[in-house]
Scaffold this motif. Structure first.
Motif, PDB file in Angstrom:
ATOM      1  N   UNK A 226      -0.190   6.148  10.407  1.00 49.48           N
ATOM      2  CA  UNK A 226      -1.265   5.724   9.502  1.00 49.48           C
ATOM      3  C   UNK A 226      -0.689   5.058   8.247  1.00 49.48           C
ATOM      4  N   UNK A 227      -1.438   4.164   7.677  1.00 48.12           N
ATOM      5  CA  UNK A 227      -1.011   3.430   6.498  1.00 48.12           C
ATOM      6  C   UNK A 227      -0.950   4.376   5.301  1.00 48.12           C
ATOM      7  N   UNK A 228       0.165   4.370   4.558  1.00 49.15           N
ATOM      8  CA  UNK A 228       0.264   5.293   3.424  1.00 49.15           C
ATOM      9  C   UNK A 228      -0.664   4.848   2.283  1.00 49.15           C
ATOM     10  N   UNK A 229      -1.198   5.821   1.569  1.00 53.46           N
ATOM     11  CA  UNK A 229      -2.076   5.533   0.441  1.00 53.46           C
ATOM     12  C   UNK A 229      -1.238   5.115  -0.759  1.00 53.46           C
ATOM     13  N   UNK A 230      -1.754   4.212  -1.586  1.00 52.45           N
ATOM     14  CA  UNK A 230      -0.989   3.800  -2.762  1.00 52.45           C
ATOM     15  C   UNK A 230      -0.847   4.952  -3.740  1.00 52.45           C
ATOM     16  N   UNK A 231       0.332   5.034  -4.363  1.00 51.44           N
ATOM     17  CA  UNK A 231       0.598   6.142  -5.274  1.00 51.44           C
ATOM     18  C   UNK A 231       0.127   5.858  -6.693  1.00 51.44           C
ATOM     19  N   UNK A 232       0.075   4.595  -7.094  1.00 50.65           N
ATOM     20  CA  UNK A 232      -0.390   4.299  -8.442  1.00 50.65           C
ATOM     21  C   UNK A 232      -1.653   3.448  -8.366  1.00 50.65           C
ATOM     22  N   UNK A 233      -2.435   3.534  -9.397  1.00 49.56           N
ATOM     23  CA  UNK A 233      -3.702   2.808  -9.397  1.00 49.56           C
ATOM     24  C   UNK A 233      -3.490   1.378  -9.903  1.00 49.56           C
ATOM     25  N   UNK A 234      -4.402   0.531  -9.550  1.00 49.28           N
ATOM     26  CA  UNK A 234      -4.337  -0.863  -9.968  1.00 49.28           C
ATOM     27  C   UNK A 234      -4.935  -0.953 -11.374  1.00 49.28           C
ATOM     28  N   UNK A 235      -4.225  -1.597 -12.313  1.00 55.47           N
ATOM     29  CA  UNK A 235      -4.764  -1.675 -13.671  1.00 55.47           C
ATOM     30  C   UNK A 235      -6.000  -2.582 -13.707  1.00 55.47           C
ATOM     31  N   UNK A 236      -6.948  -2.280 -14.579  1.00 58.68           N
ATOM     32  CA  UNK A 236      -8.134  -3.132 -14.671  1.00 58.68           C
ATOM     33  C   UNK A 236      -7.749  -4.507 -15.220  1.00 58.68           C
ATOM     34  N   UNK A 237      -8.506  -5.540 -14.885  1.00 53.94           N
ATOM     35  CA  UNK A 237      -8.159  -6.888 -15.383  1.00 53.94           C
ATOM     36  C   UNK A 237      -8.295  -6.953 -16.893  1.00 53.94           C
TER      37      UNK A 237
END
Length: 137
Positions: A58-69
């Motif tokens: 299974x595809x691993x989940x991202x560990x850090x969040x994407x910063x807002x624009x």
């Protein structure tokens, strides 16, 4: 409606003849190139158990969040414009408006007096005769 059935039979015969000719051409082509497998065959279905063995993790989940624009920067004018610059800008606006109004005005008509008309009837007749010469065939 009476002619519909014969026309339908003729069309069906022509289509069948075209199909049989196509089949003959395919057989001739396969004889010319024996190494090439025929393209209209369907590949066999692979064994479903092979898919179970080669299943991806299974595809691993991202560990850090994407910063807002980031919001667009607001341009703040810290220094006031010099008076000369504002005067030049205002003059440009006035000239542009004046040119627009000038373009909307009707053009002035020129009155031509009798002295300005230079028309010679004799010369005009000679020129029209030169331009419209009767040619013989």
């Amino acid at each position: 409606m009476e002619n519909f059935l014969p026309v339908l039979l003729i069309v069906a015969g022509v289509v069948y003849k075209i199909y049989t000719e196509y089949q003959k051409e395919q057989e001739k082509a396969s004889k010319r190139r024996p190494n090439v497998p025929p393209t209209n065959t369907v590949p066999p279905f692979p064994n479903p158990e092979q898919y179970k063995k080669t299943q991806l993790p299974p595809f691993p989940k991202p560990t850090r969040s994407v910063p807002p624009p980031k919001p667009a920067p607001v341009k703040v004018d810290m220094q006031p414009r010099p008076i000369e610059v504002t005067n030049v800008q205002e003059q440009k606006k006035v000239r542009k408006e004046a040119r627009r109004i000038e373009a909307l005005k009707a053009p002035k008509l020129e009155v031509i007096t009798q002295e300005h008309i230079d028309f010679d009837l004799r010369r005009a007749i000679i020129q029209s005769a030169i331009l419209e010469r009767p040619y013989r065939d």
